[in-house]
Design a protein around this motif. Structure first.
Motif, mmCIF file in Angstrom:
data_model
loop_
_atom_site.group_PDB
_atom_site.id
_atom_site.type_symbol
_atom_site.label_atom_id
_atom_site.label_comp_id
_atom_site.label_asym_id
_atom_site.label_seq_id
_atom_site.Cartn_x
_atom_site.Cartn_y
_atom_site.Cartn_z
ATOM 1 N N ASP A 166 -109.069 84.624 -36.598
ATOM 2 C CA ASP A 166 -110.440 84.340 -36.629
ATOM 3 C C ASP A 166 -111.238 85.627 -36.636
ATOM 4 O O ASP A 166 -112.503 86.318 -37.096
ATOM 5 C CB ASP A 166 -110.947 83.082 -36.270
ATOM 6 C CG ASP A 166 -110.336 84.034 -34.234
ATOM 7 O OD1 ASP A 166 -110.168 85.128 -34.366
ATOM 8 O OD2 ASP A 166 -110.679 82.642 -34.164
ATOM 9 N N THR A 167 -110.375 87.206 -36.637
ATOM 10 C CA THR A 167 -111.343 88.331 -36.213
ATOM 11 C C THR A 167 -110.725 89.638 -37.195
ATOM 12 O O THR A 167 -109.346 89.633 -37.328
ATOM 13 C CB THR A 167 -110.966 88.933 -35.089
ATOM 14 O OG1 THR A 167 -111.648 87.325 -33.868
ATOM 15 C CG2 THR A 167 -111.341 90.013 -34.742
ATOM 16 N N VAL A 168 -111.527 89.896 -37.636
ATOM 17 C CA VAL A 168 -110.730 92.030 -38.501
ATOM 18 C C VAL A 168 -111.225 92.932 -37.888
ATOM 19 O O VAL A 168 -112.537 92.973 -37.475
ATOM 20 C CB VAL A 168 -111.534 91.187 -40.507
ATOM 21 C CG1 VAL A 168 -110.233 90.389 -41.103
ATOM 22 C CG2 VAL A 168 -112.658 91.208 -40.383
ATOM 23 N N VAL A 169 -110.712 93.534 -37.644
ATOM 24 C CA VAL A 169 -111.178 94.998 -37.204
ATOM 25 C C VAL A 169 -110.622 96.150 -38.249
ATOM 26 O O VAL A 169 -109.321 96.774 -38.549
ATOM 27 C CB VAL A 169 -110.132 95.119 -35.924
ATOM 28 C CG1 VAL A 169 -110.853 96.760 -35.173
ATOM 29 C CG2 VAL A 169 -110.278 93.644 -34.807
ATOM 30 N N SER A 170 -111.158 96.588 -38.208
ATOM 31 C CA SER A 170 -111.328 98.291 -39.012
ATOM 32 C C SER A 170 -110.833 99.801 -38.047
ATOM 33 O O SER A 170 -112.453 99.116 -36.859
ATOM 34 C CB SER A 170 -112.149 98.913 -40.321
ATOM 35 O OG SER A 170 -110.962 97.955 -41.602
ATOM 36 N N VAL A 171 -110.250 100.871 -38.007
ATOM 37 C CA VAL A 171 -110.477 101.296 -36.977
ATOM 38 C C VAL A 171 -110.786 103.211 -37.739
ATOM 39 O O VAL A 171 -109.111 102.987 -38.748
ATOM 40 C CB VAL A 171 -109.672 101.504 -35.869
ATOM 41 C CG1 VAL A 171 -110.062 103.227 -34.443
ATOM 42 C CG2 VAL A 171 -109.742 100.553 -35.006
ATOM 43 N N SER A 172 -111.374 104.248 -37.010
ATOM 44 C CA SER A 172 -111.246 105.176 -38.023
ATOM 45 C C SER A 172 -111.653 106.420 -37.181
ATOM 46 O O SER A 172 -112.821 106.670 -36.559
ATOM 47 C CB SER A 172 -112.097 105.732 -39.414
ATOM 48 O OG SER A 172 -113.316 105.500 -38.819
ATOM 49 N N ASP A 173 -110.424 107.195 -36.837
ATOM 50 C CA ASP A 173 -110.516 107.855 -35.710
ATOM 51 C C ASP A 173 -110.065 109.749 -35.516
ATOM 52 O O ASP A 173 -108.816 109.618 -35.685
ATOM 53 C CB ASP A 173 -109.800 107.296 -34.481
ATOM 54 C CG ASP A 173 -110.240 108.006 -33.071
ATOM 55 O OD1 ASP A 173 -110.984 109.644 -33.034
ATOM 56 O OD2 ASP A 173 -109.880 108.065 -31.817
ATOM 57 N N CYS A 174 -110.935 110.876 -36.130
ATOM 58 C CA CYS A 174 -111.066 111.762 -35.847
ATOM 59 C C CYS A 174 -111.162 113.003 -34.579
ATOM 60 O O CYS A 174 -111.249 113.624 -35.465
ATOM 61 C CB CYS A 174 -111.176 112.581 -37.455
ATOM 62 S SG CYS A 174 -110.671 111.433 -39.272
ATOM 63 N N SER A 175 -110.889 112.098 -33.719
ATOM 64 C CA SER A 175 -112.021 113.087 -32.802
ATOM 65 C C SER A 175 -111.118 112.998 -31.667
ATOM 66 O O SER A 175 -111.654 113.146 -30.283
ATOM 67 C CB SER A 175 -113.435 112.823 -32.845
ATOM 68 O OG SER A 175 -114.046 113.301 -33.922
ATOM 69 N N ARG A 176 -109.694 111.670 -31.832
ATOM 70 C CA ARG A 176 -108.583 111.169 -30.690
ATOM 71 C C ARG A 176 -109.922 110.911 -29.542
ATOM 72 O O ARG A 176 -109.921 111.053 -28.528
ATOM 73 C CB ARG A 176 -108.323 112.420 -30.195
ATOM 74 C CG ARG A 176 -107.505 113.460 -30.964
ATOM 75 C CD ARG A 176 -106.122 114.484 -30.317
ATOM 76 N NE ARG A 176 -106.124 115.541 -31.226
ATOM 77 C CZ ARG A 176 -104.408 114.968 -31.285
ATOM 78 N NH1 ARG A 176 -104.266 113.741 -31.296
ATOM 79 N NH2 ARG A 176 -103.906 115.680 -32.395
ATOM 80 N N VAL A 177 -110.816 109.322 -29.506
ATOM 81 C CA VAL A 177 -111.571 109.048 -29.354
ATOM 82 C C VAL A 177 -110.899 108.187 -28.398
ATOM 83 O O VAL A 177 -110.627 107.343 -27.338
ATOM 84 C CB VAL A 177 -112.653 108.368 -29.893
ATOM 85 C CG1 VAL A 177 -113.637 107.483 -28.888
ATOM 86 C CG2 VAL A 177 -113.457 109.136 -30.336
ATOM 87 N N ILE A 178 -109.695 107.198 -28.988
ATOM 88 C CA ILE A 178 -108.873 106.109 -28.373
ATOM 89 C C ILE A 178 -108.360 107.025 -27.667
ATOM 90 O O ILE A 178 -107.184 107.771 -28.118
ATOM 91 C CB ILE A 178 -108.147 105.711 -29.874
ATOM 92 C CG1 ILE A 178 -108.852 104.657 -30.717
ATOM 93 C CG2 ILE A 178 -107.178 104.968 -29.316
ATOM 94 C CD1 ILE A 178 -108.665 104.387 -31.957
ATOM 95 N N THR A 179 -107.735 106.646 -26.499
ATOM 96 C CA THR A 179 -107.153 107.076 -24.874
ATOM 97 C C THR A 179 -105.970 105.853 -25.448
ATOM 98 O O THR A 179 -104.853 107.060 -24.284
ATOM 99 C CB THR A 179 -107.402 106.951 -24.199
ATOM 100 O OG1 THR A 179 -108.307 106.183 -23.673
ATOM 101 C CG2 THR A 179 -108.787 107.458 -23.959
ATOM 102 N N GLU A 180 -106.190 105.074 -25.853
ATOM 103 C CA GLU A 180 -104.815 103.499 -25.544
ATOM 104 C C GLU A 180 -104.030 103.374 -26.933
ATOM 105 O O GLU A 180 -104.556 102.011 -26.956
ATOM 106 C CB GLU A 180 -104.895 103.422 -24.289
ATOM 107 C CG GLU A 180 -105.060 103.420 -22.397
ATOM 108 C CD GLU A 180 -105.552 102.913 -22.129
ATOM 109 O OE1 GLU A 180 -104.835 101.111 -21.700
ATOM 110 O OE2 GLU A 180 -105.974 102.341 -20.801
#
Length: 205
Positions: A166-180
């Motif tokens: 029931d959920t769709v997710v997209s991520v773009s990270d070119c700044s190392r924002v994601i830590t985990e």
């Protein structure tokens, strides 16, 4: 670091499939159906309905908005920071069609969307089980892109509810924002009381 304008261009490419993306300036979804969208509302991390902020660098500056589709049938949250975007679309009472889920989960779809980006990209699956977040991650040494689907709400009273996503997710990270990254992709869910306390402590005044 990749510029914010480049990331927005990438994000619009990745999120174009999802009907409610800010890249869509009209009132039709990707299938040509009429939709109604509520006004955007700015939210704080602890006001998010989802737990994505738990896996991001708390020292960055974020802009987070939420808006609804068709009088609350669907809810969208977008979290942005320079070089980063997290897009979540959730259907409150039903679920996505098999065709939609299959498209989001397909490696070939992510490859197509990144075809004009600087590569090469390495691709890794996000789970392979129906009960877990399922999709793909692509990295090129500078940026990380992903799209996946997941079932967040419990089973409904409908006979045809077989736990479809029931959920769709997209991520773009070119700044190392994601830590985990592992946590984001394995444990993405609604924000629970424990997560709320953590975010309030981190971001609250």
């Amino acid at each position: 670091m990749v510029s914010a304008s480049v990331v927005r261009s990438i994000a619009c490419t990745l999120f174009a499939f999802f009907a409610l993306s800010a890249c869509n300036s009209g009132t039709l979804d990707s299938g040509g159906r009429n939709i109604s969208l509520s006004d955007e509302v700015e939210i704080q991390p602890w006001e998010s309905r989802f737990n994505g902020f738990l896996f991001l660098d708390e020292n960055r500056e974020f802009n987070a908005i939420t808006y609804q589709r068709d009088n609350g049938r669907g809810i969208v949250e977008e979290v942005t920071s320079p070089g980063f975007k997290l897009y979540v679309e959730h259907i409150n009472s039903t679920w996505y069609s098999p065709a939609t889920v299959e498209k989001v989960q397909a490696k070939e779809d992510l490859e197509r969307q990144l075809a004009n980006m600087d590569g090469p990209f390495e691709y890794a699956p996000i789970s392979t089980t129906a009960a877990a977040p399922t999709g793909w991650i692509a990295t090129n040494g500078v940026c990380q892109f992903s799209q996946f689907t997941v079932r967040l709400k419990g089973r409904s009273i409908y006979d045809n509810d077989q736990g479809q996503h029931d959920t769709v997710v997209s991520v773009s990270d070119c700044s190392r924002v994601i830590t985990e990254a592992e946590g984001l992709y394995a444990d993405f869910n609604f924000l629970d009381d424990e997560g709320l306390s953590l975010l309030t402590e981190k971001y609250g005044t």
